[in-house]
Design a protein around this motif. Structure first.
Motif, short mmCIF file in Angstrom:
data_model
loop_
_atom_site.label_atom_id
_atom_site.label_comp_id
_atom_site.label_asym_id
_atom_site.label_seq_id
_atom_site.Cartn_x
_atom_site.Cartn_y
_atom_site.Cartn_z
N SER A 67 5.76 1.47 -7.71
CA SER A 67 7.22 1.55 -7.74
C SER A 67 7.62 2.93 -8.26
O SER A 67 6.82 3.64 -8.87
CB SER A 67 7.82 0.47 -8.64
N ILE A 123 9.58 -4.13 -14.94
CA ILE A 123 8.66 -4.45 -13.84
C ILE A 123 7.43 -5.17 -14.39
O ILE A 123 6.98 -6.18 -13.84
CB ILE A 123 8.26 -3.17 -13.09
N SER A 131 7.03 -0.80 -3.41
CA SER A 131 8.37 -1.34 -3.58
C SER A 131 9.35 -0.53 -2.75
O SER A 131 9.05 0.60 -2.32
CB SER A 131 8.78 -1.29 -5.05
#
Length: 313
Positions: free
Chosen positions: A128, A290, A106
């Motif tokens: 991420s 997420i 990400s």
């Protein structure tokens, strides 16, 4: 009871057990499966917070503490996938290595060069980082108008420390001083930050010793403690207590039940000080978003986390 409502996730589904990738129990039918990996990981309060969040969302989920020693992550990842994990959080010492092992990054992971949140999507590892945003939300919550920070001293340039350092060029600060037990790591981070910062604020690197700490702290508004010192009861203070004076603010990125020694000592010296429990809350809530694709039930997660830590909300 909290707010007249029993926290069932504190009474069932959350254990103090620490697993390894090979000792995880069979996956529950119909349940999502997550965990936190690290070493040490027995102290982690992530399970109670994450299970509270999933419960509030009406989703059946599992969340485990999974011990993976330094150097063992690459061989452990296939075992985590075989065990049916849909994702996991990373803590010390795996965030940098998890970045290397992730197949899709990400923007937050690319900025941080670090991964603390993994989502498995069609068998691929998506990485991420919620550390920097979690830290900034925690700071704004406890000290409104504290960002961008003024003169900042970062103690510890690995893991979450380098993630915060890489975040600062996006918001700015008056100056940044880097101190690390391994000075080469601080120099390397300085070299990587320089093109991102340009001439907007100065960056200094100092060796870790009392004279340098004395000078640096006398010229610092915000001390960010980003080493692992304080996780163990027997750990020494990262800085001599005599060097802590108001109006210095101290943010310790680690947390313990109760509070860290650094926070207690800094407050005793008249400084405003907070530990990393609020950061854990916000980065954990971002991880849940997420994974679930839904807004995190922050109030529920905060109540569960702070109750488990013996704190008031």
């Amino acid at each position: 009871m909290l707010g007249g409502k029993a926290f069932r996730w504190l009474n069932g589904g959350v254990t103090n057990e620490v697993y390894t990738p090979t000792t995880l129990p069979p996956k529950k039918r119909g349940a999502m499966r997550y965990g936190v990996i690290g070493s040490p990981v027995a102290h982690s309060l992530s399970p109670v917070m994450q299970l509270a969040g999933w419960s509030e969302l009406g989703v059946q989920a599992e969340y485990f503490r999974i011990e993976i020693p330094a150097g063992g992550l690459e061989s452990a990842v296939p075992l985590l996938l075989q065990a049916g994990l849909d994702g996991w959080n990373c803590t010390l010492p795996h965030k940098g290595e998890m970045f290397r092992l992730s197949e899709v990054h990400s923007p937050s992971a690319l900025q941080a060069q670090s991964v603390n949140t993994v989502q498995v999507v069609q068998g691929k590892i998506h990485g991420s980082s919620t550390d920097a945003e979690g830290w900034s939300r925690a700071l704004r919550e406890i000290w409104p108008n504290s960002l961008p920070p003024k003169r900042t001293l970062l103690l510890g340039c690995g893991g979450v420390g380098q993630t915060i350092a890489r975040f600062l060029p996006s918001i700015g600060c008056s100056s940044l001083t880097l101190i690390n037990r391994d000075p080469q790591r601080a120099e390397k981070l300085h070299h990587e930050l320089s093109p991102l910062v340009g001439n907007r604020f100065p960056i200094h690197v100092l060796d870790w010793n009392r004279p340098n700490l004395s000078v640096a702290l006398s010229e610092t508004d915000l001390l960010i403690q980003a080493t692992s010192l304080g996780l163990k009861e027997e750990d020494p203070l990262p800085v001599p207590k005599e060097l802590l004076h108001p109006p210095l603010r101290v943010y310790d990125t680690i947390y313990r039940k109760g509070e860290t020694l650094l926070v207690r000592v800094a407050r005793g010296r008249g400084c405003e000080a907070e530990d990393g429990l609020g950061m854990l809350l916000h980065q954990g809530a971002l991880s849940l978003e997420i994974w679930s694709g839904k807004p995190a039930p922050l109030t529920t997660m905060r109540q569960a986390l702070y109750q488990a830590a013996g704190r008031e909300t």
